[in-house]
Write a protein that holds these residues in place. Structure first.
Motif, short mmCIF file in Angstrom:
data_model
loop_
_atom_site.label_atom_id
_atom_site.label_comp_id
_atom_site.label_asym_id
_atom_site.label_seq_id
_atom_site.Cartn_x
_atom_site.Cartn_y
_atom_site.Cartn_z
N GLY A 11 0.80 -1.23 0.08
CA GLY A 11 -0.02 -0.01 -0.06
C GLY A 11 0.69 1.38 -0.09
N ALA A 12 0.23 2.25 -0.41
CA ALA A 12 0.74 3.77 -0.29
C ALA A 12 1.20 4.02 1.01
N LEU A 29 4.70 5.45 2.29
CA LEU A 29 4.78 6.67 2.77
C LEU A 29 5.95 6.59 4.23
N TYR A 37 -3.86 14.48 4.63
CA TYR A 37 -4.17 13.25 4.88
C TYR A 37 -3.80 12.55 6.10
N TYR A 62 -0.25 11.49 7.83
CA TYR A 62 1.03 11.98 7.49
C TYR A 62 1.49 12.52 8.71
N ASN A 111 0.94 15.93 -1.67
CA ASN A 111 -0.08 15.00 -2.16
C ASN A 111 -0.67 15.78 -3.14
N ASN A 130 -5.99 14.62 -1.24
CA ASN A 130 -6.97 14.43 -0.31
C ASN A 130 -6.85 15.10 0.85
N ASP A 172 2.96 11.89 -2.66
CA ASP A 172 1.83 10.88 -2.77
C ASP A 172 0.83 11.23 -3.86
N VAL A 211 -1.39 8.93 -5.42
CA VAL A 211 -2.39 7.72 -5.43
C VAL A 211 -3.37 7.99 -6.34
N TYR A 212 -3.94 9.28 -6.44
CA TYR A 212 -5.20 9.81 -7.30
C TYR A 212 -4.66 10.09 -8.75
N SER A 246 -0.61 3.77 -6.03
CA SER A 246 -1.27 2.69 -5.49
C SER A 246 -2.35 2.07 -6.16
N LYS A 256 -6.33 2.86 -5.71
CA LYS A 256 -7.14 3.81 -6.40
C LYS A 256 -7.02 3.71 -7.70
N THR A 305 -9.24 -1.27 -3.10
CA THR A 305 -8.67 -0.52 -1.96
C THR A 305 -8.02 -1.25 -0.95
N LYS A 365 -4.05 -3.11 -0.98
CA LYS A 365 -2.80 -2.50 -0.26
C LYS A 365 -1.38 -2.99 -1.00
#
Ligand code: PMP
Ligand code: GLN
Length: 420
Positions: free
Chosen positions: A127-128, A132, A153, A156, A198, A202, A230, A232-233, A261, A264, A269, A272
């Motif tokens: 997973g992200a 991280l 998020y 963090y 990010n 998010n 980050d 992920v989106y 990730s 996403k 989800t 991971k």
């Protein structure tokens, strides 16, 4: 110390702290426990878990925690299922299977023109979130300053603090979430070790534009810092906005790691599976953390994600279009219910100003009210700020749900606001 632990009868010391726990018969009892790590003990249970549990309890439509209500592509899942049955199911290589590292390298090149060596410049993580954690553990030396953008998020800040970093916040405000050059400059000093960025972001739904990324790049180069980005989106970006990895800016490739990730990108989800791309030296250091945190990631899932990343452009375009249609529906729906939406150019989330509806309380009170009386769960944006004077009149709605679910949620909100 005059106290004994009521459970093990151990004498308590000054470092023990009072807590409430359930005893073996489920009764709530006061107890003392030995002090645990102070960077984490101050945080409650994450807002995502709390609101999902509340949504279940109240039977509300859950637009709080961000997860799609339709699983991602069937072919990807079938490949994972077959691999689970046929194996291999033992530890894959610590850096990730070569097949997936190659697919991540190809993906970087196909979408952003980033050329990396899959053998040395890519790390697969669980997973992200793990990516991280590994990046922050590996790069931060206690006392280093870390630039963070608020609202931020949930994981963090705890991860930065646990790694010994000192957070320096740059605040973004709704409804446009613009990055202010002065606020950015104030957050940097000669102690800055890294920026945790990010984008798409998010909970704001913001996609950092070229000028903003250049501003961050200038500061990072000036202060000889790193960026952990980050992304992920990365494939959930709307309209004319484009996702631009900051790693592609001149001088940044050697000092940036970008994190993606499968959760996403393939609407899975719970899987991971994360991936980190960076220069050889940074990836080698981050792998030092990964090898002691999870060491590896399930090989069947890696095999299926490699297949997924190689899907043709249509897959990515359809994902973007579907999410954009949901964003549009939700924006219109929230506004028809009397709320004012903030800019949203990417992610699963759109934020709305609750004051526009005439509501005078806080975002948390608003969320409590709509979960109980309208049957819709959302998240208070104040939960994503930590500094004083948090924005407390915006609420985050997650729109990666079936059309019917979004439509029911909007009807419930409309009914509630027209009757109250
Ligand atoms: N970063 C952001 C911004 C997220 O929204 C999320 C959550 N979905 C993650 C990281 C975690 O990703 P993963 O589930 O792959 O750990
Ligand atoms: N990223 C998801 C969100 O923002 C939640 C992930 C989680 O529950 N940790 O809602």
């Amino acid at each position: 110390c005059p106290f004994l632990c009521p459970y093990c009868l151990r004498p308590l010391t000054g470092k023990d702290m009072p807590v409430e726990i359930n005893d073996r018969k489920g009764r709530l009892r006061a107890a003392m426990v030995k002090q645990t790590n102070s960077a984490l003990s101050g945080f409650g249970t994450t807002i995502f878990e709390v609101m999902s549990a509340l949504a279940n309890e109240k039977g509300a439509i859950n637009l709080g925690q961000g997860f799609p209500d339709e699983d991602g592509p069937e072919d990807i899942r079938a490949i994972a299922a077959k691999a689970l049955m046929e194996g291999p199911n033992q530890y894959p290589p610590m850096m990730g299977t070569m097949e997936l590292r190659q697919a991540v390298a190809d993906h970087n090149h196909r979408f952003y023109g980033i050329a990396v060596n899959p053998e040395t410049d890519i790390l697969i993580t669980s997973g992200a979130t793990e990516a991280l954690n590994d990046s922050l553990m590996a790069l931060i030396e206690p006392g280093d300053e870390v630039v963070l953008f608020e609202p931020l998020y949930d994981c963090y800040l705890p991860l930065v603090l646990r790694a010994g970093g000192i957070p320096k916040f740059v605040r973004l405000d709704p409804p446009h979430w613009t990055l202010d050059a002065d606020r950015l400059a104030e957050a940097f000093s000669e102690k800055t070790k890294l920026v945790l960025l990010n984008t798409p972001m998010n909970p704001t739904g913001k996609v950092f534009n070229l000028d903003e990324l250049q501003m961050i790049t200038d500061r990072v180069l000036e202060n000889d810092a790193y960026v952990v980005c980050d992304e992920v989106y990365e494939h959930i970006v709307f309209g004319l906005s484009r996702h631009i990895p900051i790693a592609t800016f001149p001088g940044m490739g050697e000092r940036t790691v970008r994190i993606g990730s499968a959760g996403k990108t393939f609407s899975l989800t719970g899987w991971k599976v994360g991936y980190v791309t960076g220069c050889t030296e940074m990836i080698a250091r981050i792998a030092k953390a990964h090898q002691f945190v999870t060491f590896t990631t399930p090989p069947a899932l890696q095999h299926a994600v490699a297949y997924g990343l190689n899907k043709d452009d249509d897959y990515y375009e359809t994902l973007r279009e579907d999410m954009q249609a949901k964003r549009n529906f939700m924006k219109f729906g929230l506004e028809s219910a009397g709320l004012q939406t903030a800019d949203c150019d990417g992610t699963y989330f759109i934020n709305a100003d609750i004051r526009a509806s005439g509501f005078k309380g806080t975002d948390a009170e608003f969320c409590q009210l709509i979960i109980e009386q309208a049957g819709v769960a959302a998240l208070p944006v104040s939960a994503f700020y930590t500094s004083d004077n948090a924005v407390d009149h915006f609420v985050r709605f997650c729109f990666c749900k079936k059309e019917q679910v979004l439509s029911d949620a909007v009807s419930r909100l409309n009914d509630f606001f027209s009757n109250n």
